[in-house]
Write a protein that holds these residues in place. Structure first.
Motif, PDB file in Angstrom:
ATOM      1  N   ALA A   4     -37.976  16.792 -22.281  1.00  0.00           N
ATOM      2  CA  ALA A   4     -37.534  17.693 -21.828  1.00  0.00           C
ATOM      3  C   ALA A   4     -38.637  18.963 -22.093  1.00  0.00           C
ATOM      4  CB  ALA A   4     -36.091  18.344 -22.557  1.00  0.00           C
ATOM      5  N   ALA A   5     -38.742  20.065 -21.102  1.00  0.00           N
ATOM      6  CA  ALA A   5     -39.169  21.313 -21.571  1.00  0.00           C
ATOM      7  C   ALA A   5     -38.354  22.333 -21.672  1.00  0.00           C
ATOM      8  CB  ALA A   5     -40.303  21.569 -20.104  1.00  0.00           C
ATOM      9  N   PRO A   6     -37.964  22.583 -22.675  1.00  0.00           N
ATOM     10  CA  PRO A   6     -36.456  23.198 -23.172  1.00  0.00           C
ATOM     11  C   PRO A   6     -36.676  24.796 -22.793  1.00  0.00           C
ATOM     12  CG  PRO A   6     -37.039  22.211 -25.146  1.00  0.00           C
ATOM     13  CD  PRO A   6     -38.384  22.012 -24.169  1.00  0.00           C
TER      14      PRO A   6
ATOM     15  N   THR B  71     -43.863  23.949 -25.005  1.00  0.00           N
ATOM     16  CA  THR B  71     -43.255  23.100 -25.879  1.00  0.00           C
ATOM     17  C   THR B  71     -42.616  21.962 -25.179  1.00  0.00           C
ATOM     18  OG1 THR B  71     -42.844  25.040 -27.492  1.00  0.00           O
ATOM     19  CG2 THR B  71     -41.352  23.012 -27.737  1.00  0.00           C
ATOM     20  N   MET B  72     -42.611  20.743 -25.462  1.00  0.00           N
ATOM     21  CA  MET B  72     -42.258  19.585 -25.036  1.00  0.00           C
ATOM     22  C   MET B  72     -41.168  18.871 -26.111  1.00  0.00           C
ATOM     23  SD  MET B  72     -42.983  19.744 -21.900  1.00  0.00           S
ATOM     24  CE  MET B  72     -42.134  18.155 -21.623  1.00  0.00           C
TER      25      MET B  72
ATOM     26  N   THR C 263     -43.547   9.224 -33.716  1.00  0.00           N
ATOM     27  CA  THR C 263     -44.653  10.176 -33.533  1.00  0.00           C
ATOM     28  C   THR C 263     -44.736  10.796 -32.178  1.00  0.00           C
ATOM     29  OG1 THR C 263     -45.686   8.982 -35.383  1.00  0.00           O
ATOM     30  CG2 THR C 263     -46.890  10.698 -34.010  1.00  0.00           C
ATOM     31  N   ILE C 264     -44.674  12.198 -31.935  1.00  0.00           N
ATOM     32  CA  ILE C 264     -44.618  12.818 -30.649  1.00  0.00           C
ATOM     33  C   ILE C 264     -46.341  13.096 -30.480  1.00  0.00           C
ATOM     34  CG2 ILE C 264     -43.920  15.089 -31.425  1.00  0.00           C
ATOM     35  CD1 ILE C 264     -42.891  15.533 -28.735  1.00  0.00           C
ATOM     36  N   SER C 265     -46.863  12.993 -29.473  1.00  0.00           N
ATOM     37  CA  SER C 265     -48.250  13.411 -29.061  1.00  0.00           C
ATOM     38  C   SER C 265     -48.319  13.633 -27.743  1.00  0.00           C
ATOM     39  CB  SER C 265     -49.071  12.076 -29.462  1.00  0.00           C
ATOM     40  OG  SER C 265     -48.993  11.267 -28.744  1.00  0.00           O
ATOM     41  N   ARG C 266     -49.497  14.281 -27.332  1.00  0.00           N
ATOM     42  CA  ARG C 266     -49.670  14.672 -25.863  1.00  0.00           C
ATOM     43  C   ARG C 266     -51.307  14.320 -25.279  1.00  0.00           C
ATOM     44  NH1 ARG C 266     -47.659  20.265 -25.756  1.00  0.00           N
ATOM     45  NH2 ARG C 266     -49.158  20.741 -27.399  1.00  0.00           N
TER      46      ARG C 266
ATOM     47  N   THR D 169     -45.366  21.529 -29.983  1.00  0.00           N
ATOM     48  CA  THR D 169     -45.395  23.074 -29.240  1.00  0.00           C
ATOM     49  C   THR D 169     -46.715  22.952 -28.748  1.00  0.00           C
ATOM     50  OG1 THR D 169     -46.762  23.862 -31.273  1.00  0.00           O
ATOM     51  CG2 THR D 169     -44.384  23.823 -31.159  1.00  0.00           C
ATOM     52  N   ASN D 170     -46.823  24.436 -27.792  1.00  0.00           N
ATOM     53  CA  ASN D 170     -48.196  24.322 -27.015  1.00  0.00           C
ATOM     54  C   ASN D 170     -49.511  24.628 -28.188  1.00  0.00           C
ATOM     55  OD1 ASN D 170     -47.600  26.910 -28.127  1.00  0.00           O
ATOM     56  ND2 ASN D 170     -47.681  27.835 -26.032  1.00  0.00           N
ATOM     57  N   GLY D 171     -49.002  24.713 -29.455  1.00  0.00           N
ATOM     58  CA  GLY D 171     -50.043  24.844 -30.523  1.00  0.00           C
ATOM     59  C   GLY D 171     -50.321  23.416 -31.235  1.00  0.00           C
TER      60      GLY D 171
END
Length: 113
Positions: free
Chosen positions: A96-98, A33-34, A68-71, A52-54
């Motif tokens: 962050a990688a909480p 999760t980022m 908008t967050i994206s990866r 999240t990782n999903g």
């Protein structure tokens, strides 16, 4: 060693856009999760967005509908696209990688009116 490096901050006029990047090393961002947070002097850290990782996403109320967050898994990078920027968005933005309690060094975003 896990490091997160943000880039893409700068000065923009109200109504403009910026895209922040967070590149990871020593960590596979797609497995974690980022999140993005921001902090203005004299204020608490404010949650901005998370992925999240999903690939589930969530946003803070003040940015919902504008950010908008994206990866990009191939680039091991997380992005924060910020549109319709307001002077109140002026802050230092942190990636962050909480779950790993790991933060980047931050990048300054300044929105002029």
């Amino acid at each position: 060693q896990v490091t997160l490096v943000e880039s893409g901050g700068g000065l923009v006029q109200a109504g403009g856009s910026l895209r922040l990047s967070c590149r990871g090393s020593g960590i596979i961002l797609s497995l974690n999760t980022m999140s993005w947070y921001r902090q203005t002097p004299g204020k608490l850290h404010e949650f901005v967005a998370t992925i999240t990782n999903g690939d589930g996403t969530a946003y803070g109320d003040s940015v919902k509908g504008r950010f908008t967050i994206s990866r990009d898994n191939a680039e091991n990078t997380v992005y924060l696209q910020m549109n319709s920027l307001k002077p109140d968005d002026t802050s230092v933005y942190y990636c962050a990688a909480p779950e790993l309690q790991t933060w980047g060094q931050g990048t300054q975003v300044t929105v002029s009116s």
